[in-house]
Structure formats: C-alpha cells, structure tokens
Design a protein around this motif. Structure first.
Motif, PDB file in Angstrom:
ATOM      1  N   ARG A 158     127.161 -43.661-113.774  1.00  0.00           N
ATOM      2  CA  ARG A 158     128.056 -44.636-114.416  1.00  0.00           C
ATOM      3  C   ARG A 158     129.523 -44.248-114.251  1.00  0.00           C
ATOM      4  N   ILE A 159     129.818 -42.967-114.344  1.00  0.00           N
ATOM      5  CA  ILE A 159     131.207 -42.525-114.174  1.00  0.00           C
ATOM      6  C   ILE A 159     131.694 -42.844-112.767  1.00  0.00           C
ATOM      7  N   ALA A 160     130.826 -42.679-111.776  1.00  0.00           N
ATOM      8  CA  ALA A 160     131.201 -42.970-110.393  1.00  0.00           C
ATOM      9  C   ALA A 160     131.546 -44.439-110.182  1.00  0.00           C
ATOM     10  N   GLU A 161     131.049 -45.304-111.047  1.00  0.00           N
ATOM     11  CA  GLU A 161     131.300 -46.745-110.925  1.00  0.00           C
ATOM     12  C   GLU A 161     132.576 -47.191-111.622  1.00  0.00           C
ATOM     13  N   ILE A 162     133.180 -46.327-112.407  1.00  0.00           N
ATOM     14  CA  ILE A 162     134.324 -46.734-113.215  1.00  0.00           C
ATOM     15  C   ILE A 162     135.567 -46.938-112.358  1.00  0.00           C
ATOM     16  N   GLY A 163     136.207 -48.084-112.568  1.00  0.00           N
ATOM     17  CA  GLY A 163     137.538 -48.337-112.036  1.00  0.00           C
ATOM     18  C   GLY A 163     138.504 -48.349-113.200  1.00  0.00           C
ATOM     19  N   GLU A 164     138.430 -49.422-113.981  1.00  0.00           N
ATOM     20  CA  GLU A 164     139.151 -49.480-115.251  1.00  0.00           C
ATOM     21  C   GLU A 164     138.172 -49.143-116.369  1.00  0.00           C
ATOM     22  N   THR A 165     138.715 -48.702-117.499  1.00  0.00           N
ATOM     23  CA  THR A 165     137.856 -48.303-118.597  1.00  0.00           C
ATOM     24  C   THR A 165     138.475 -48.713-119.921  1.00  0.00           C
ATOM     25  N   SER A 166     137.759 -48.451-120.995  1.00  0.00           N
ATOM     26  CA  SER A 166     138.206 -48.773-122.347  1.00  0.00           C
ATOM     27  C   SER A 166     138.379 -47.469-123.123  1.00  0.00           C
ATOM     28  N   PRO A 167     139.094 -47.489-124.247  1.00  0.00           N
ATOM     29  CA  PRO A 167     139.364 -46.221-124.944  1.00  0.00           C
ATOM     30  C   PRO A 167     138.124 -45.445-125.348  1.00  0.00           C
ATOM     31  N   TYR A 168     137.146 -46.097-125.956  1.00  0.00           N
ATOM     32  CA  TYR A 168     135.970 -45.350-126.409  1.00  0.00           C
ATOM     33  C   TYR A 168     135.166 -44.806-125.226  1.00  0.00           C
ATOM     34  N   GLU A 169     135.044 -45.609-124.169  1.00  0.00           N
ATOM     35  CA  GLU A 169     134.345 -45.115-122.990  1.00  0.00           C
ATOM     36  C   GLU A 169     135.122 -43.954-122.374  1.00  0.00           C
ATOM     37  N   ALA A 170     136.432 -44.074-122.296  1.00  0.00           N
ATOM     38  CA  ALA A 170     137.239 -43.012-121.713  1.00  0.00           C
ATOM     39  C   ALA A 170     137.104 -41.718-122.516  1.00  0.00           C
ATOM     40  N   ARG A 171     137.073 -41.819-123.827  1.00  0.00           N
ATOM     41  CA  ARG A 171     136.918 -40.620-124.656  1.00  0.00           C
ATOM     42  C   ARG A 171     135.566 -39.946-124.398  1.00  0.00           C
ATOM     43  N   ALA A 172     134.517 -40.752-124.260  1.00  0.00           N
ATOM     44  CA  ALA A 172     133.198 -40.184-123.965  1.00  0.00           C
ATOM     45  C   ALA A 172     133.189 -39.519-122.595  1.00  0.00           C
ATOM     46  N   VAL A 173     133.832 -40.134-121.624  1.00  0.00           N
ATOM     47  CA  VAL A 173     133.895 -39.571-120.276  1.00  0.00           C
ATOM     48  C   VAL A 173     134.646 -38.242-120.284  1.00  0.00           C
ATOM     49  N   VAL A 174     135.753 -38.184-121.018  1.00  0.00           N
ATOM     50  CA  VAL A 174     136.513 -36.936-121.097  1.00  0.00           C
ATOM     51  C   VAL A 174     135.661 -35.824-121.691  1.00  0.00           C
ATOM     52  N   THR A 175     134.931 -36.130-122.755  1.00  0.00           N
ATOM     53  CA  THR A 175     134.063 -35.119-123.361  1.00  0.00           C
ATOM     54  C   THR A 175     133.036 -34.611-122.354  1.00  0.00           C
ATOM     55  N   PHE A 176     132.382 -35.532-121.669  1.00  0.00           N
ATOM     56  CA  PHE A 176     131.362 -35.136-120.693  1.00  0.00           C
ATOM     57  C   PHE A 176     131.969 -34.287-119.583  1.00  0.00           C
ATOM     58  N   LEU A 177     133.069 -34.753-118.991  1.00  0.00           N
ATOM     59  CA  LEU A 177     133.667 -34.037-117.870  1.00  0.00           C
ATOM     60  C   LEU A 177     134.235 -32.686-118.298  1.00  0.00           C
ATOM     61  N   ASP A 178     134.644 -32.575-119.533  1.00  0.00           N
ATOM     62  CA  ASP A 178     135.188 -31.305-120.011  1.00  0.00           C
ATOM     63  C   ASP A 178     134.095 -30.261-120.249  1.00  0.00           C
ATOM     64  N   LEU A 179     132.868 -30.720-120.554  1.00  0.00           N
ATOM     65  CA  LEU A 179     131.820 -29.796-120.983  1.00  0.00           C
ATOM     66  C   LEU A 179     130.689 -29.596-119.974  1.00  0.00           C
ATOM     67  N   VAL A 180     130.520 -30.497-119.029  1.00  0.00           N
ATOM     68  CA  VAL A 180     129.399 -30.417-118.102  1.00  0.00           C
ATOM     69  C   VAL A 180     129.559 -29.187-117.198  1.00  0.00           C
ATOM     70  N   PRO A 181     128.469 -28.505-116.847  1.00  0.00           N
ATOM     71  CA  PRO A 181     128.591 -27.260-116.073  1.00  0.00           C
ATOM     72  C   PRO A 181     129.099 -27.428-114.644  1.00  0.00           C
ATOM     73  N   ASP A 182     128.834 -28.544-113.989  1.00  0.00           N
ATOM     74  CA  ASP A 182     129.238 -28.731-112.596  1.00  0.00           C
ATOM     75  C   ASP A 182     130.745 -28.983-112.556  1.00  0.00           C
ATOM     76  N   PHE A 217     141.472 -37.891-127.827  1.00  0.00           N
ATOM     77  CA  PHE A 217     140.819 -37.479-126.590  1.00  0.00           C
ATOM     78  C   PHE A 217     140.691 -35.960-126.517  1.00  0.00           C
ATOM     79  N   ALA A 218     141.625 -35.264-127.120  1.00  0.00           N
ATOM     80  CA  ALA A 218     141.656 -33.802-127.049  1.00  0.00           C
ATOM     81  C   ALA A 218     141.831 -33.222-128.453  1.00  0.00           C
ATOM     82  N   PRO A 219     140.808 -33.358-129.320  1.00  0.00           N
ATOM     83  CA  PRO A 219     140.932 -32.822-130.677  1.00  0.00           C
ATOM     84  C   PRO A 219     140.997 -31.295-130.719  1.00  0.00           C
ATOM     85  N   GLU A 220     140.687 -30.677-129.603  1.00  0.00           N
ATOM     86  CA  GLU A 220     140.930 -29.254-129.390  1.00  0.00           C
ATOM     87  C   GLU A 220     141.336 -29.109-127.934  1.00  0.00           C
TER      88      GLU A 220
END
Length: 284
Positions: A158-182, A217-220
């Motif tokens: 789903r992230i690979a398909e994103i062009g434009e996004t919305s705030p809640y989706e963007a916040r979820a994406v940031v969390t995932f990309l910040d924490l995922v091991p790859d 987006f960055a509470p820490e």
C-alpha cells in the motif's frame, strides 16, 4: 504549581482511571502492572479491544483501532511480553481482510454509539490506518506472531501505491517506516514520500481546526529526518504553552458528546507530557 503537579490535578478531576494510572507509572513512580490490569478490562474474550478504550468508539465490541491505542499504552509501559499482545494479534488475524491488512473499522460499529466519522462498507478492505502503526510497534518489540508477515507485506504494498496522502494515513506510514527493520527499504520509501507527508502537516502552530502538527507525527524523536530542529523547537514551545489553566491538554478534533472531552483530555494530557519529556522539555 509546576507542569506535572498541574497535570496531576487535572487528571484527578477529569481523567479515566487508566490515564491516571498511566500518569503515575510514567511520572510518579507508580505501578506499571496496575496499568496493565486496567488495560485488560478493555480487552474482550476475542482478544480485541473495545469498551471505549478509543473514546470515540463507545461500543463494547472489538474494533481494530482500539488495538492500536492499547499497543501504544503497552509500548510506554514496556509490556509487549504480556499475553495481552498475543491475544490481540490473534484477534487481528481473525478480522484481517484478504489483502492482509485490518480494516479501518468493521461493520459491527453500525450498531453502537460512535463519533460520526466511524463509517465503513459491508466488506471493508485493509487500511494502513491502523495496520501500519500496529505492525510498526510489533516490529519494534520483536514480535514473531504469524499475523505480522502478511500485515507487513500489506503495508509495503500500500505504501508503494501512495502518491498523495491524508494526515492520519501519513502518520501511520511514518510510524511504520520509522520502526520496521528493513531500513534500506524504509528510507527509500521515506525519501519518495517525504514531500507528500509534509503536505499534510500544519507547520504553523497557530493553525486551528483538526490540524496535524509535527509533534503528532513525531511525538518522540524519529530516526527519519522529517522535521528540522527549529520546527520541532517551535512546536515544543507552543505545546508547553498550551497547557490549560486546569492543567491539561485536549484534542483539536470535534468533541461530539461531553464525556469524550473528558476521556480524550486525560489521554491527550499524558501523551503531551510524554512528548515534552522525550524532547528534554520536562524532567521526571
């Protein structure tokens, strides 16, 4: 009276038990086990969470989003070794769509009191909200649950398909990309999406309405270079100044019934204090 004392007084007057105990565990030397005991009361026999843990979903039945709320609480008290987590992941596996993600909200919400924005189709697909944040937190804590690989694959797709996004989706994406091991893949996707993510952020701390600010987006501090130190400093100053005379903070989205204003107020107050401490603006 200092910031923490004012917040404690606010929570005594307005906060739910779980948020009062979270405050004491995080800032007053209180028991983290007591937080876990109360959190279990929101968990249903199917492993999911309901019972207004997410205040805008008033129903008793399980929904995906309250699992995210529960996981953030488990994260802050370092309790991902609790059986609560495995039971919640079993629930997520049971309600996941064929695409591997969990829906934003399930059709069972229709029979419950809820905020008006909690709507869904009859057979909803997976959604990055809340799948991405939940998956990110599970990766952070080294989960090996069988739900996680398919959910992770869903998030990447789903992230690979994103062009434009919305705030809640963007916040979820940031969390995932910040924490995922790859990290290589995460950093590549972040570089591609950074401008689209920033387009959803209110950089002026005076923005009114349902705005989403850098500290949402960055509470820490993030591993990803999303905001400048100057931008973060401006918003930390504004956040500290926003503590009310009563001692709390509240959400900037519609409070559709009086009770949720109190429930969100306690939750948000603990969250804001955590952010100020994470950035060195609060001792304790």
């Amino acid at each position: 009276m200092d910031m923490l004392d004012r917040a404690r007084r606010y929570l005594e007057l307005h906060g739910r038990l779980i948020d009062r105990l979270r405050f004491e565990a995080l800032f007053g030397g209180g028991s983290r086990e007591r937080v876990l005991d109360v959190l279990r009361c929101y968990q249903n026999t199917d492993g999911g969470f309901g019972n207004a843990l997410e205040p805008d979903l008033r129903g008793a039945g399980s929904q995906p989003e309250p699992v995210e709320v529960a996981f953030w609480i488990l994260d802050e008290i370092d309790a991902f070794d609790s059986p609560t987590v495995r039971a919640a992941c079993d629930y997520l596996a049971a309600v996941s769509a064929e695409d591997g993600g969990v829906p934003f909200v399930l059709p069972s919400v229709r029979n419950t009191p809820r905020a008006p924005w909690w709507e869904t189709a009859d057979d909803p697909p997976g959604s990055l909200v809340p799948t991405a944040s939940i998956a990110g937190l599970l990766h952070k804590h080294g989960s090996t649950h069988s739900w996680l690989p398919a959910a992770t694959a869903f998030c990447w797709s789903r992230i690979a398909e994103i062009g434009e996004t919305s705030p809640y989706e963007a916040r979820a994406v940031v969390t995932f990309l910040d924490l995922v091991p790859d990290r290589d893949r995460a950093e590549a996707e972040f570089a591609r999406l950074k401008e689209a993510i920033l387009a959803t952020v209110a950089l002026d701390p005076g923005t009114t309405g349902d705005a989403h600010f850098p500290l949402d987006f960055a509470p820490e501090p993030l591993r990803l270079p999303l905001f400048t130190q100057d931008a973060l400093g401006t918003h930390l100053d504004a956040l500290a100044a926003a503590q009310s005379e009563e001692g709390g903070w509240t959400g900037n989205w519609p409070m559709w019934t009086p009770l949720v204003a109190h429930e969100w107020g306690g939750y948000v107050t603990v969250h804001r204090l955590k952010t100020l401490r994470a950035y060195g603006r609060l001792k304790g």
